[in-house]
Design a protein around this motif. Sequence first.
Motif, PDB file in Angstrom:
ATOM      1  N   VAL A  91       5.892  -1.512  -0.455  1.00 53.17           N
ATOM      2  CA  VAL A  91       4.811  -0.798   0.209  1.00 53.17           C
ATOM      3  C   VAL A  91       3.572  -1.676   0.087  1.00 53.17           C
ATOM      4  CG1 VAL A  91       3.438   1.302   0.363  1.00 53.17           C
ATOM      5  CG2 VAL A  91       5.812   1.425  -0.450  1.00 53.17           C
ATOM      6  N   ILE A  92       3.043  -2.120   1.228  1.00 52.21           N
ATOM      7  CA  ILE A  92       1.882  -3.003   1.222  1.00 52.21           C
ATOM      8  C   ILE A  92       0.618  -2.154   1.195  1.00 52.21           C
ATOM      9  CG2 ILE A  92       0.643  -4.818   2.469  1.00 52.21           C
ATOM     10  CD1 ILE A  92       3.356  -5.511   3.797  1.00 52.21           C
ATOM     11  N   PHE A  93      -0.216  -2.367   0.182  1.00 48.69           N
ATOM     12  CA  PHE A  93      -1.440  -1.585   0.026  1.00 48.69           C
ATOM     13  C   PHE A  93      -2.658  -2.249   0.635  1.00 48.69           C
ATOM     14  CE2 PHE A  93       1.114   1.001  -2.568  1.00 48.69           C
ATOM     15  CZ  PHE A  93       0.445   2.180  -2.805  1.00 48.69           C
ATOM     16  N   GLY A  94      -2.609  -3.562   0.842  1.00 50.25           N
ATOM     17  CA  GLY A  94      -3.749  -4.186   1.486  1.00 50.25           C
ATOM     18  C   GLY A  94      -3.859  -5.667   1.207  1.00 50.25           C
ATOM     19  N   ARG A  95      -4.948  -6.241   1.728  1.00 46.90           N
ATOM     20  CA  ARG A  95      -5.307  -7.629   1.483  1.00 46.90           C
ATOM     21  C   ARG A  95      -6.722  -7.651   0.931  1.00 46.90           C
ATOM     22  NH1 ARG A  95      -1.945 -11.138   4.484  1.00 46.90           N
ATOM     23  NH2 ARG A  95      -3.499 -12.788   4.309  1.00 46.90           N
ATOM     24  N   SER A  96      -6.979  -8.545  -0.020  1.00 50.86           N
ATOM     25  CA  SER A  96      -8.292  -8.535  -0.638  1.00 50.86           C
ATOM     26  C   SER A  96      -8.600  -9.869  -1.309  1.00 50.86           C
ATOM     27  CB  SER A  96      -8.369  -7.405  -1.682  1.00 50.86           C
ATOM     28  OG  SER A  96      -9.664  -7.330  -2.247  1.00 50.86           O
ATOM     29  N   LYS A  97      -9.892 -10.148  -1.421  1.00 49.48           N
ATOM     30  CA  LYS A  97     -10.358 -11.298  -2.195  1.00 49.48           C
ATOM     31  C   LYS A  97     -10.730 -10.891  -3.616  1.00 49.48           C
ATOM     32  CE  LYS A  97     -12.197 -13.567   1.940  1.00 49.48           C
ATOM     33  NZ  LYS A  97     -13.409 -14.098   2.601  1.00 49.48           N
ATOM     34  N   LYS A  98     -10.790  -9.569  -3.838  1.00 44.21           N
ATOM     35  CA  LYS A  98     -11.120  -9.062  -5.166  1.00 44.21           C
ATOM     36  C   LYS A  98     -10.537  -7.657  -5.290  1.00 44.21           C
ATOM     37  CE  LYS A  98     -15.005  -8.200  -8.319  1.00 44.21           C
ATOM     38  NZ  LYS A  98     -16.475  -8.271  -8.496  1.00 44.21           N
ATOM     39  N   THR A  99      -9.710  -7.437  -6.304  1.00 43.35           N
ATOM     40  CA  THR A  99      -9.112  -6.107  -6.449  1.00 43.35           C
ATOM     41  C   THR A  99      -8.618  -5.882  -7.866  1.00 43.35           C
ATOM     42  OG1 THR A  99      -7.501  -4.560  -5.486  1.00 43.35           O
ATOM     43  CG2 THR A  99      -6.756  -6.804  -5.838  1.00 43.35           C
ATOM     44  N   GLN A 100      -8.568  -4.610  -8.240  1.00 46.62           N
ATOM     45  CA  GLN A 100      -7.861  -4.152  -9.429  1.00 46.62           C
ATOM     46  C   GLN A 100      -6.826  -3.144  -8.964  1.00 46.62           C
ATOM     47  OE1 GLN A 100     -10.775  -2.590 -12.205  1.00 46.62           O
ATOM     48  NE2 GLN A 100     -11.083  -4.590 -13.136  1.00 46.62           N
ATOM     49  N   PHE A 101      -5.603  -3.296  -9.438  1.00 49.30           N
ATOM     50  CA  PHE A 101      -4.521  -2.445  -8.958  1.00 49.30           C
ATOM     51  C   PHE A 101      -3.524  -2.240 -10.086  1.00 49.30           C
ATOM     52  CE2 PHE A 101      -0.401  -1.977  -6.640  1.00 49.30           C
ATOM     53  CZ  PHE A 101      -0.695  -0.795  -5.974  1.00 49.30           C
ATOM     54  N   GLY A 102      -3.189  -0.969 -10.346  1.00 46.15           N
ATOM     55  CA  GLY A 102      -2.265  -0.656 -11.432  1.00 46.15           C
ATOM     56  C   GLY A 102      -1.168   0.290 -10.998  1.00 46.15           C
ATOM     57  N   VAL A 103      -0.066   0.289 -11.760  1.00 43.78           N
ATOM     58  CA  VAL A 103       1.066   1.165 -11.445  1.00 43.78           C
ATOM     59  C   VAL A 103       1.719   1.684 -12.723  1.00 43.78           C
ATOM     60  CG1 VAL A 103       1.621   0.025  -9.256  1.00 43.78           C
ATOM     61  CG2 VAL A 103       2.717  -0.759 -11.357  1.00 43.78           C
ATOM     62  N   LYS A 104       2.320   2.872 -12.589  1.00 43.86           N
ATOM     63  CA  LYS A 104       3.231   3.385 -13.596  1.00 43.86           C
ATOM     64  C   LYS A 104       4.640   3.298 -13.029  1.00 43.86           C
ATOM     65  CE  LYS A 104       0.139   6.779 -15.786  1.00 43.86           C
ATOM     66  NZ  LYS A 104      -0.069   8.226 -16.053  1.00 43.86           N
ATOM     67  N   ILE A 105       5.575   2.850 -13.840  1.00 41.85           N
ATOM     68  CA  ILE A 105       6.966   2.664 -13.415  1.00 41.85           C
ATOM     69  C   ILE A 105       7.875   3.494 -14.315  1.00 41.85           C
ATOM     70  CG2 ILE A 105       8.805   0.971 -13.006  1.00 41.85           C
ATOM     71  CD1 ILE A 105       6.308  -1.107 -13.281  1.00 41.85           C
ATOM     72  N   GLU A 106       8.798   4.213 -13.698  1.00 44.21           N
ATOM     73  CA  GLU A 106       9.750   5.022 -14.455  1.00 44.21           C
ATOM     74  C   GLU A 106      11.144   4.861 -13.863  1.00 44.21           C
ATOM     75  OE1 GLU A 106      10.624   9.675 -15.763  1.00 44.21           O
ATOM     76  OE2 GLU A 106       8.835   9.155 -14.597  1.00 44.21           O
ATOM     77  N   VAL A 107      12.114   4.545 -14.696  1.00 44.63           N
ATOM     78  CA  VAL A 107      13.509   4.459 -14.263  1.00 44.63           C
ATOM     79  C   VAL A 107      14.127   5.843 -14.372  1.00 44.63           C
ATOM     80  CG1 VAL A 107      15.765   3.396 -14.656  1.00 44.63           C
ATOM     81  CG2 VAL A 107      13.674   2.066 -15.056  1.00 44.63           C
ATOM     82  N   ASN A 108      14.538   6.393 -13.232  1.00 38.70           N
ATOM     83  CA  ASN A 108      15.117   7.731 -13.212  1.00 38.70           C
ATOM     84  C   ASN A 108      16.634   7.707 -13.400  1.00 38.70           C
ATOM     85  OD1 ASN A 108      12.509   8.792 -12.447  1.00 38.70           O
ATOM     86  ND2 ASN A 108      12.928   8.035 -10.394  1.00 38.70           N
ATOM     87  N   GLU A 109      17.275   6.707 -12.792  1.00 39.44           N
ATOM     88  CA  GLU A 109      18.733   6.600 -12.878  1.00 39.44           C
ATOM     89  C   GLU A 109      19.144   5.145 -12.838  1.00 39.44           C
ATOM     90  OE1 GLU A 109      22.767   7.581 -10.256  1.00 39.44           O
ATOM     91  OE2 GLU A 109      20.838   8.429  -9.655  1.00 39.44           O
ATOM     92  N   ASN A 110      19.908   4.736 -13.834  1.00 37.78           N
ATOM     93  CA  ASN A 110      20.451   3.381 -13.870  1.00 37.78           C
ATOM     94  C   ASN A 110      21.676   3.367 -14.780  1.00 37.78           C
ATOM     95  OD1 ASN A 110      20.806   0.659 -13.461  1.00 37.78           O
ATOM     96  ND2 ASN A 110      19.213   0.026 -14.902  1.00 37.78           N
ATOM     97  N   THR A 111      22.632   4.199 -14.451  1.00 36.64           N
ATOM     98  CA  THR A 111      23.798   4.388 -15.331  1.00 36.64           C
ATOM     99  C   THR A 111      24.696   3.157 -15.388  1.00 36.64           C
ATOM    100  OG1 THR A 111      25.004   5.415 -13.500  1.00 36.64           O
ATOM    101  CG2 THR A 111      23.815   6.885 -15.000  1.00 36.64           C
ATOM    102  N   GLU A 112      24.656   2.332 -14.352  1.00 38.29           N
ATOM    103  CA  GLU A 112      25.532   1.158 -14.316  1.00 38.29           C
ATOM    104  C   GLU A 112      24.789  -0.137 -14.650  1.00 38.29           C
ATOM    105  OE1 GLU A 112      28.498   1.042 -11.173  1.00 38.29           O
ATOM    106  OE2 GLU A 112      27.823   3.020 -10.517  1.00 38.29           O
ATOM    107  N   LYS A 113      23.599   0.007 -15.241  1.00 37.46           N
ATOM    108  CA  LYS A 113      22.825  -1.142 -15.727  1.00 37.46           C
ATOM    109  C   LYS A 113      22.547  -2.170 -14.617  1.00 37.46           C
ATOM    110  CE  LYS A 113      22.803   0.643 -19.810  1.00 37.46           C
ATOM    111  NZ  LYS A 113      21.576   1.315 -20.297  1.00 37.46           N
ATOM    112  N   THR A 114      22.013  -1.676 -13.528  1.00 39.83           N
ATOM    113  CA  THR A 114      21.609  -2.555 -12.432  1.00 39.83           C
ATOM    114  C   THR A 114      20.500  -3.505 -12.886  1.00 39.83           C
ATOM    115  OG1 THR A 114      22.076  -0.768 -10.884  1.00 39.83           O
ATOM    116  CG2 THR A 114      20.717  -2.577 -10.073  1.00 39.83           C
ATOM    117  N   CYS A 115      20.590  -4.757 -12.476  1.00 42.35           N
ATOM    118  CA  CYS A 115      19.505  -5.703 -12.725  1.00 42.35           C
ATOM    119  C   CYS A 115      18.464  -5.535 -11.626  1.00 42.35           C
ATOM    120  CB  CYS A 115      20.034  -7.135 -12.729  1.00 42.35           C
ATOM    121  SG  CYS A 115      21.089  -7.496 -14.145  1.00 42.35           S
ATOM    122  N   PHE A 116      17.214  -5.320 -12.016  1.00 36.42           N
ATOM    123  CA  PHE A 116      16.158  -5.038 -11.053  1.00 36.42           C
ATOM    124  C   PHE A 116      14.826  -5.555 -11.568  1.00 36.42           C
ATOM    125  CE2 PHE A 116      15.929  -1.559 -14.067  1.00 36.42           C
ATOM    126  CZ  PHE A 116      14.566  -1.371 -14.225  1.00 36.42           C
TER     127      PHE A 116
END
Length: 217
Positions: A91-116
Motif C-alpha cells: 500500500v503506497i502512502f505517498g512520496r516525500s522529501k521529509k517524513t516520519q512513518f511508523g507501523v505496528k505489525i502482528e502475525v495472526n496466522e503462520n502455522t507452517e512457518k512461512t518465511c516473510f
Amino acid sequence: RKLSYLGFLAFQKKNNHFPVELSTVIQESESDIFEKYFDSYMMKESTIQNKLLVFENNRDNIISNIENKFYFKFKGNKIHNTWMGDESPKVIFGRSKKTQFGVKIEVNENTEKTCFAAGIFIKEGVNVYYFSLDSERRINLERRSKEESIAEKIINSKNAELKIDYSDKTCKFYYKNNSEYILLCEREFEYEEIEFGIGCKTYYYPHPLSITIEPVN
C-alpha cells in the motif's frame, strides 16, 4: 471506490508509475488499459485522513483494510518476493522529501512457518528497501537484489513496531523495545524524494500466512 480509467491514468502519470507517455496510453482502448495496468495497481479511497492510496501487486486480493488496519492474507499457492523482481503486495502512502512513518505489525496466522518480511517499504530511485519483521525472528533492513541484511535485531516475536524518520537524504530506522524507540541504523540516500508505504513479501516456499499492519503516528 474504483476510479474512472482516465482518473487512474492521470494519477499514475502524476506519481511516475507509468513506463510510457500518458498521451500514448490514452489512444488505447479502455479494456486494454485496464488489462495492462489494473492487474498491478488498484486505487481506492482510504479512511485514513481521506488520502487516496494505491494498492500495488494486489491482483490476488491479498490486501484488505478496515479503517486504518491493513490485512495481508496469503493463500499459500505462490511466493510474492522482491529479490529479483517485485511481486510483493503493498500500500503506497505517498512520496516525500521529509517524513516520519511508523507501523505496528502482528502475525495472526503462520502455522507452517512461512518465511516473510512485513513492515515498511521505501523506494528510492531504483532501490527498494524493506524494513520489516522477518519471519518472527528478527527486525531486518534489506535492499532488493543487493543487500540481504543491512542491519538486524534478533527478537523472536509475532509482533513488532517500527518507524522511519527521513529528511535531508538520510533515513533513520527505529524499532520499539517496550515503550522506547531504539535506533537500528541510518542510511544515506542518493535521491531527495522517496516513495513509502507498507508491504509484505514471502520467500523460499509458499504457505498460508495472515498479517495485520497498522500505520501509527
